[in-house]
Scaffold this motif. Structure first.
Motif, PDB file in Angstrom:
ATOM      1  N   PRO A 153      17.969  22.008 -46.741  1.00  0.00           N
ATOM      2  CA  PRO A 153      18.153  23.355 -47.290  1.00  0.00           C
ATOM      3  C   PRO A 153      18.926  23.295 -48.601  1.00  0.00           C
ATOM      4  N   GLY A 154      18.506  24.077 -49.552  1.00  0.00           N
ATOM      5  CA  GLY A 154      19.146  24.079 -50.863  1.00  0.00           C
ATOM      6  C   GLY A 154      19.630  25.458 -51.228  1.00  0.00           C
ATOM      7  N   VAL A 155      19.440  25.827 -52.486  1.00  0.00           N
ATOM      8  CA  VAL A 155      19.923  27.091 -53.013  1.00  0.00           C
ATOM      9  C   VAL A 155      19.020  28.249 -52.583  1.00  0.00           C
ATOM     10  N   GLN A 156      17.765  27.966 -52.356  1.00  0.00           N
ATOM     11  CA  GLN A 156      16.820  29.011 -51.985  1.00  0.00           C
ATOM     12  C   GLN A 156      17.070  29.478 -50.551  1.00  0.00           C
ATOM     13  N   ASP A 157      16.553  30.630 -50.212  1.00  0.00           N
ATOM     14  CA  ASP A 157      16.790  31.192 -48.886  1.00  0.00           C
ATOM     15  C   ASP A 157      15.752  30.757 -47.850  1.00  0.00           C
ATOM     16  N   VAL A 158      14.790  29.917 -48.260  1.00  0.00           N
ATOM     17  CA  VAL A 158      13.808  29.371 -47.328  1.00  0.00           C
ATOM     18  C   VAL A 158      13.652  27.870 -47.581  1.00  0.00           C
ATOM     19  N   VAL A 159      13.263  27.166 -46.537  1.00  0.00           N
ATOM     20  CA  VAL A 159      12.906  25.748 -46.656  1.00  0.00           C
ATOM     21  C   VAL A 159      11.393  25.688 -46.547  1.00  0.00           C
ATOM     22  N   ARG A 160      10.738  25.101 -47.537  1.00  0.00           N
ATOM     23  CA  ARG A 160       9.281  25.071 -47.596  1.00  0.00           C
ATOM     24  C   ARG A 160       8.794  23.629 -47.446  1.00  0.00           C
ATOM     25  N   CYS A 161       7.826  23.442 -46.560  1.00  0.00           N
ATOM     26  CA  CYS A 161       7.217  22.135 -46.355  1.00  0.00           C
ATOM     27  C   CYS A 161       6.417  21.758 -47.597  1.00  0.00           C
TER      28      CYS A 161
ATOM     29  N   CYS B 263       2.300  21.376 -46.379  1.00  0.00           N
ATOM     30  CA  CYS B 263       1.430  22.473 -45.936  1.00  0.00           C
ATOM     31  C   CYS B 263       1.954  23.845 -46.328  1.00  0.00           C
ATOM     32  N   SER B 264       3.078  23.898 -47.036  1.00  0.00           N
ATOM     33  CA  SER B 264       3.691  25.146 -47.511  1.00  0.00           C
ATOM     34  C   SER B 264       4.228  26.028 -46.392  1.00  0.00           C
ATOM     35  N   PHE B 265       4.417  25.499 -45.191  1.00  0.00           N
ATOM     36  CA  PHE B 265       5.082  26.238 -44.124  1.00  0.00           C
ATOM     37  C   PHE B 265       6.504  26.530 -44.584  1.00  0.00           C
ATOM     38  N   SER B 266       7.012  27.740 -44.312  1.00  0.00           N
ATOM     39  CA  SER B 266       8.376  28.064 -44.719  1.00  0.00           C
ATOM     40  C   SER B 266       9.163  28.584 -43.527  1.00  0.00           C
ATOM     41  N   ILE B 267      10.451  28.292 -43.546  1.00  0.00           N
ATOM     42  CA  ILE B 267      11.364  28.699 -42.487  1.00  0.00           C
ATOM     43  C   ILE B 267      12.647  29.183 -43.157  1.00  0.00           C
ATOM     44  N   PRO B 268      13.230  30.271 -42.703  1.00  0.00           N
ATOM     45  CA  PRO B 268      14.467  30.770 -43.318  1.00  0.00           C
ATOM     46  C   PRO B 268      15.619  29.771 -43.140  1.00  0.00           C
ATOM     47  N   VAL B 269      16.456  29.662 -44.168  1.00  0.00           N
ATOM     48  CA  VAL B 269      17.605  28.752 -44.131  1.00  0.00           C
ATOM     49  C   VAL B 269      18.562  29.140 -43.012  1.00  0.00           C
ATOM     50  N   ALA B 270      18.609  30.424 -42.661  1.00  0.00           N
ATOM     51  CA  ALA B 270      19.514  30.911 -41.615  1.00  0.00           C
ATOM     52  C   ALA B 270      19.264  30.216 -40.276  1.00  0.00           C
TER      53      ALA B 270
END
Length: 118
Positions: free
Chosen positions: A21-29, A32-39
């Motif tokens: 996890p970085g500065v963005q609020d989602v982590v993106r694969c 395949c571009s799957f995304s999951i919230p950093v929370a």
């Protein structure tokens, strides 16, 4: 529908390792571009362990004849002369800098030497 489940460090869709996890609020694969919230990573601790081989197993020093001591890391490579497992290697830059290095192998049993350009 997720094919992979269990470890949050891996993408549940394709199984690829997820970036940290970085500065963005989602982590993106990245695959395949799957995304999951950093929370969803909140409160997780990551532990890692590095295990090194004991020095006795990873290096070998043989003394038989005068000034012919073999030292170096032992690898699982079969000798082409005696067909036994275990060779010591070292590398040298024998050719120009933009070409690969030369790897020299020495059998720990019969001391046969081979070279391989990588």
């Amino acid at each position: 529908m997720s094919c992979f489940a269990g470890d949050p460090n891996f993408c549940p869709e394709c199984g690829n390792i997820l970036p940290l996890p970085g500065v963005q609020d989602v982590v993106r694969c990245p695959r395949c571009s799957f995304s999951i919230p950093v929370a969803e990573f909140s409160g997780q601790e990551i532990h890692s362990t590095v295990v090194f081989n004991p020095v006795e197993q990873s290096t070998m020093s043989l003394e038989g004849e005068e000034d012919s001591e073999l030292k170096g890391p032992v690898i699982d490579r079969r000798c082409s002369r005696c067909n036994k497992e275990g060779m010591i290697y070292h590398t040298r830059q024998m050719r120009s800098a933009d070409e690969g290095q030369t790897v020299f192998f020495t059998c720990i049993n019969c001391r046969y030497q081979e070279k391989e350009d990588s």
